[in-house]
Scaffold this motif. Structure first.
Motif, PDB file in Angstrom:
ATOM      1  N   ALA A 303      27.727 -23.841  -9.677  1.00  0.00           N
ATOM      2  CA  ALA A 303      28.674 -23.537  -8.599  1.00  0.00           C
ATOM      3  C   ALA A 303      30.066 -24.048  -8.960  1.00  0.00           C
ATOM      4  N   ASP A 304      30.140 -25.226  -9.570  1.00  0.00           N
ATOM      5  CA  ASP A 304      31.432 -25.745 -10.025  1.00  0.00           C
ATOM      6  C   ASP A 304      32.069 -24.800 -11.034  1.00  0.00           C
ATOM      7  N   ALA A 305      31.253 -24.277 -11.943  1.00  0.00           N
ATOM      8  CA  ALA A 305      31.787 -23.376 -12.964  1.00  0.00           C
ATOM      9  C   ALA A 305      32.460 -22.168 -12.336  1.00  0.00           C
ATOM     10  N   GLU A 306      31.863 -21.655 -11.254  1.00  0.00           N
ATOM     11  CA  GLU A 306      32.446 -20.491 -10.578  1.00  0.00           C
ATOM     12  C   GLU A 306      33.725 -20.857  -9.839  1.00  0.00           C
ATOM     13  N   VAL A 307      33.702 -22.006  -9.154  1.00  0.00           N
ATOM     14  CA  VAL A 307      34.875 -22.399  -8.361  1.00  0.00           C
ATOM     15  C   VAL A 307      36.027 -22.834  -9.250  1.00  0.00           C
ATOM     16  N   PHE A 308      35.725 -23.630 -10.281  1.00  0.00           N
ATOM     17  CA  PHE A 308      36.771 -24.236 -11.100  1.00  0.00           C
ATOM     18  C   PHE A 308      37.139 -23.423 -12.340  1.00  0.00           C
ATOM     19  N   GLY A 309      36.520 -22.256 -12.508  1.00  0.00           N
ATOM     20  CA  GLY A 309      36.887 -21.389 -13.621  1.00  0.00           C
ATOM     21  C   GLY A 309      36.461 -21.921 -14.967  1.00  0.00           C
ATOM     22  N   LEU A 310      35.251 -22.469 -15.045  1.00  0.00           N
ATOM     23  CA  LEU A 310      34.753 -23.012 -16.310  1.00  0.00           C
ATOM     24  C   LEU A 310      34.034 -21.936 -17.106  1.00  0.00           C
ATOM     25  N   PRO A 311      34.101 -21.998 -18.437  1.00  0.00           N
ATOM     26  CA  PRO A 311      33.368 -21.018 -19.241  1.00  0.00           C
ATOM     27  C   PRO A 311      31.860 -21.239 -19.178  1.00  0.00           C
ATOM     28  N   VAL A 317      33.221 -33.472 -13.493  1.00  0.00           N
ATOM     29  CA  VAL A 317      34.140 -33.115 -12.417  1.00  0.00           C
ATOM     30  C   VAL A 317      34.772 -34.376 -11.846  1.00  0.00           C
ATOM     31  N   VAL A 318      36.087 -34.379 -11.717  1.00  0.00           N
ATOM     32  CA  VAL A 318      36.794 -35.467 -11.040  1.00  0.00           C
ATOM     33  C   VAL A 318      36.548 -35.267  -9.551  1.00  0.00           C
ATOM     34  N   SER A 319      35.673 -36.095  -8.959  1.00  0.00           N
ATOM     35  CA  SER A 319      35.160 -35.816  -7.619  1.00  0.00           C
ATOM     36  C   SER A 319      35.939 -36.480  -6.497  1.00  0.00           C
ATOM     37  N   THR A 320      36.847 -37.385  -6.822  1.00  0.00           N
ATOM     38  CA  THR A 320      37.690 -38.019  -5.800  1.00  0.00           C
ATOM     39  C   THR A 320      39.121 -38.066  -6.310  1.00  0.00           C
ATOM     40  N   GLU A 321      40.030 -38.468  -5.435  1.00  0.00           N
ATOM     41  CA  GLU A 321      41.425 -38.574  -5.853  1.00  0.00           C
ATOM     42  C   GLU A 321      41.557 -39.639  -6.944  1.00  0.00           C
ATOM     43  N   GLN A 478      26.970 -16.706  -1.594  1.00  0.00           N
ATOM     44  CA  GLN A 478      28.335 -17.069  -1.963  1.00  0.00           C
ATOM     45  C   GLN A 478      28.430 -18.565  -2.251  1.00  0.00           C
ATOM     46  N   VAL A 479      29.306 -18.945  -3.188  1.00  0.00           N
ATOM     47  CA  VAL A 479      29.558 -20.356  -3.450  1.00  0.00           C
ATOM     48  C   VAL A 479      30.454 -20.912  -2.354  1.00  0.00           C
ATOM     49  N   VAL A 480      30.061 -22.069  -1.810  1.00  0.00           N
ATOM     50  CA  VAL A 480      30.820 -22.738  -0.768  1.00  0.00           C
ATOM     51  C   VAL A 480      31.490 -23.960  -1.377  1.00  0.00           C
ATOM     52  N   SER A 481      32.800 -24.086  -1.191  1.00  0.00           N
ATOM     53  CA  SER A 481      33.543 -25.232  -1.701  1.00  0.00           C
ATOM     54  C   SER A 481      34.087 -26.019  -0.516  1.00  0.00           C
ATOM     55  N   MET A 482      33.699 -27.297  -0.449  1.00  0.00           N
ATOM     56  CA  MET A 482      34.111 -28.130   0.672  1.00  0.00           C
ATOM     57  C   MET A 482      34.887 -29.345   0.192  1.00  0.00           C
ATOM     58  N   GLN A 483      35.927 -29.695   0.932  1.00  0.00           N
ATOM     59  CA  GLN A 483      36.587 -30.983   0.746  1.00  0.00           C
ATOM     60  C   GLN A 483      36.049 -31.909   1.830  1.00  0.00           C
ATOM     61  N   ILE A 493      35.577 -33.101  -3.613  1.00  0.00           N
ATOM     62  CA  ILE A 493      35.272 -31.678  -3.491  1.00  0.00           C
ATOM     63  C   ILE A 493      33.816 -31.487  -3.903  1.00  0.00           C
ATOM     64  N   VAL A 494      33.035 -30.834  -3.055  1.00  0.00           N
ATOM     65  CA  VAL A 494      31.639 -30.546  -3.375  1.00  0.00           C
ATOM     66  C   VAL A 494      31.424 -29.043  -3.294  1.00  0.00           C
ATOM     67  N   ASN A 495      30.609 -28.540  -4.185  1.00  0.00           N
ATOM     68  CA  ASN A 495      30.376 -27.095  -4.245  1.00  0.00           C
ATOM     69  C   ASN A 495      28.880 -26.818  -4.271  1.00  0.00           C
ATOM     70  N   PHE A 496      28.458 -25.798  -3.548  1.00  0.00           N
ATOM     71  CA  PHE A 496      27.058 -25.375  -3.580  1.00  0.00           C
ATOM     72  C   PHE A 496      26.996 -23.903  -3.202  1.00  0.00           C
ATOM     73  N   ARG A 497      25.838 -23.300  -3.424  1.00  0.00           N
ATOM     74  CA  ARG A 497      25.684 -21.871  -3.156  1.00  0.00           C
ATOM     75  C   ARG A 497      24.880 -21.655  -1.893  1.00  0.00           C
TER      76      ARG A 497
END
Length: 500
Positions: A303-311, A317-321, A478-483, A493-497
């Motif tokens: 899911a991260d690959a889809e959201v963050f445009g990874l090959p 993943v940098v998961s916090t500020e 659909q992939v869901v991206s949440m802050q 940021i967490v991502n799941f389908r």
């Protein structure tokens, strides 16, 4: 670490041979062929195969002879002590509360293994072997016994160093775990089940394995990047060396994956490159100088690959500020670190190990992907300082209006009340907080109770109505991206389908 030896049922081995076709009449005339005739028909192993097998045996023998003199038995004893246990909330204020206070444990004895780092008596072993020791005894391969002192230990890597007063000891030869490949032969050496020096053989089954077990032994910032092997490892092997076919140490045997507590096919070792780096600090200063970038990370997912445009779903993943040096270098939450100094990074464990090989003050170049855009950042490593935060959880019993708008995504949320805002140290009583996560739903393992939902797929979530609107817009699959905001104040940021 002590254990009992269980008898194993030895399966019968059936050898299938070939023979010339025989009629019933032949059998009647010659019911028992002569031994010479049998011998002439017996299958004989080709000389080349025998030579190859004997050659491998010779390699195993030579590697064992090289490594075993430096392998030691570590025996540990601890006096009885009172142990305070966590009191379950439902038991507080009841007569049963005293059952969880100050329970007394009797004297404990256990054992493990280790190997000699220097001729003057420094020995490398596991942290969990000596963690609660009141007395440590080291027994050499020649049966000499020495009292040992714990020089230092590191729960974060499960590495410890002990010292005995001795001279001219045989020293283990150090190898390079980075040169290992999956499929390479390795030998596990140690003192399993109090049987004495033992060697088992297997192959490297995997590299960079993370098990999530370090936290059980007091690790605050666990670093797991194990070598996985099918060489038999049992209780008592902990702290012993994993060696290559030249007898060079390439890992410290640390854990097994087993439903019974005994060997079931997989063992795990700390790479020697990492262990030696930790040991050097422990010997010099008694503690580890651990470098850090200044970010919290997690493994990249599909899911991260889809959201963050990874090959591919690789990277950390940098998961916090980011904070400190990472913030100064321009890193942001949602960046994915895919390389360190030109070497590819596949997961969070790989990034932590790569950084751990450096020292505080060193500069590293990070390869980063930010929503499909590849860039580089130079970071000056800082020294890690342990810090503990008290995580508060939201109490949904005080919620006035319960909303299950997130139920289609596998969680239930409630509005943030003044009491919840105070508990979570929020500036205002607004927004929604996760009250329950369906263990079989789409958000299982991603969201947890007490998280405040800030954004869903870019939509700001100010109240339950906003969450309902955002959830209704999510399509099946659909992939869901949440802050989200964690109970301790961190944001991520967490991502799941979403489920189909």
């Amino acid at each position: 670490m002590n254990g009992t030896v269980r008898k194993l049922a030895m399966p019968a081995v059936l050898v299938a041979g070939t023979a010339a076709a025989m009629t019933t009449a032949d059998i009647v005339r010659d019911p028992l062929p002569s031994l010479d005739a049998q011998a002439s028909r017996a299958a004989v192993a080709p000389p080349a195969a025998v030579a190859t097998a004997e050659g491998l045996s010779g390699v195993f023998r030579a590697a064992s002879r090289t490594a075993l003199p430096a392998v030691v038995h570590v025996r540990v004893s601890s006096a009885g002590r009172s142990v305070s246990m966590n009191i379950p909330p439902e038991m507080r204020g009841t007569p049963f509360e005293d059952m969880f206070r100050g329970q007394r444990m009797g004297p404990q004895a256990s054992s493990g293994s280790g190997f000699i780092l220097s001729a003057d008596g420094y020995i490398l072993t596991n942290n969990h072997v000596v963690a609660n020791a009141d007395r440590v005894t080291v027994i050499l391969g020649d049966k000499r016994e020495f009292d040992a002192r714990v020089v230092g230990r590191d729960p974060n890597t499960d590495v410890a160093v002990v010292k005995i007063d001795a001279r001219n000891l045989p020293v283990a030869r150090m190898g390079d775990a980075e040169r290992l490949e999956v499929g390479d032969w390795v030998l596990a050496l140690g003192y399993p089940l109090d049987l004495g020096q033992t060697t088992t053989a297997g192959i490297v089954s995997a590299k960079g394995r993370s098990l999530g077990i370090m936290g059980r032994n007091g690790a605050e910032a666990p670093l797991e990047h194990f070598i996985q092997t099918d060489a038999a490892i049992n209780p008592g092997n902990s702290g012993g060396p994993l060696v290559d076919l030249q007898g060079n140490v390439i890992g410290i045997n640390s854990a097994i994956a087993s439903p019974t507590g005994y060997y079931s096919g997989y063992g795990f070792a700390v790479p020697i490159n990492l262990a030696r780096r930790v040991a050097d600090d422990l010997i010099k200063d008694g503690r580890v100088h651990r470098p850090m970038i200044g970010v919290e990370i997690r493994d990249a997912s599909p899911a991260d690959a889809e959201v963050f445009g990874l090959p591919s779903p690789d990277g950390a993943v940098v998961s916090t500020e980011p904070r400190g040096a990472a913030r100064e270098a321009g890193l942001r939450m949602g960046d994915v670190i895919v390389g360190v100094d030109g070497v590819a990074i596949r997961d969070a464990g790989g990034l932590m190990e790569a950084v751990m090989r450096r020292r505080p003050g060193d500069r590293v170049t990070l390869d980063v992907i930010r929503y499909g855009d590849r860039r580089r950042a130079e970071v000056r490593l800082q020294e890690y300082q342990a810090e503990r935060t008290a995580a508060a959880e939201a109490d949904d019993d005080d919620a006035r209006d319960v909303s299950d708008a997130g139920s289609k995504l596998g969680f239930r949320a409630v509005p943030v009340t003044p009491d919840i805002a105070q508990e979570l140290r929020l500036p205002r009583a607004e927004g929604v907080v996760v009250a329950e996560v369906d263990p079989s739903g789409a958000a299982a393992g991603v969201l947890s109770r007490g998280m405040v939902i800030r954004r869903v797929n870019g939509r700001e979530i100010a109240d339950a109505a906003a969450l309902r609107t955002a959830a209704s817009a999510v399509r099946p699959g659909q992939v869901v991206s949440m802050q989200v905001r964690f109970p301790d104040g961190r944001e991520s940021i967490v991502n799941f389908r979403a489920r189909n």
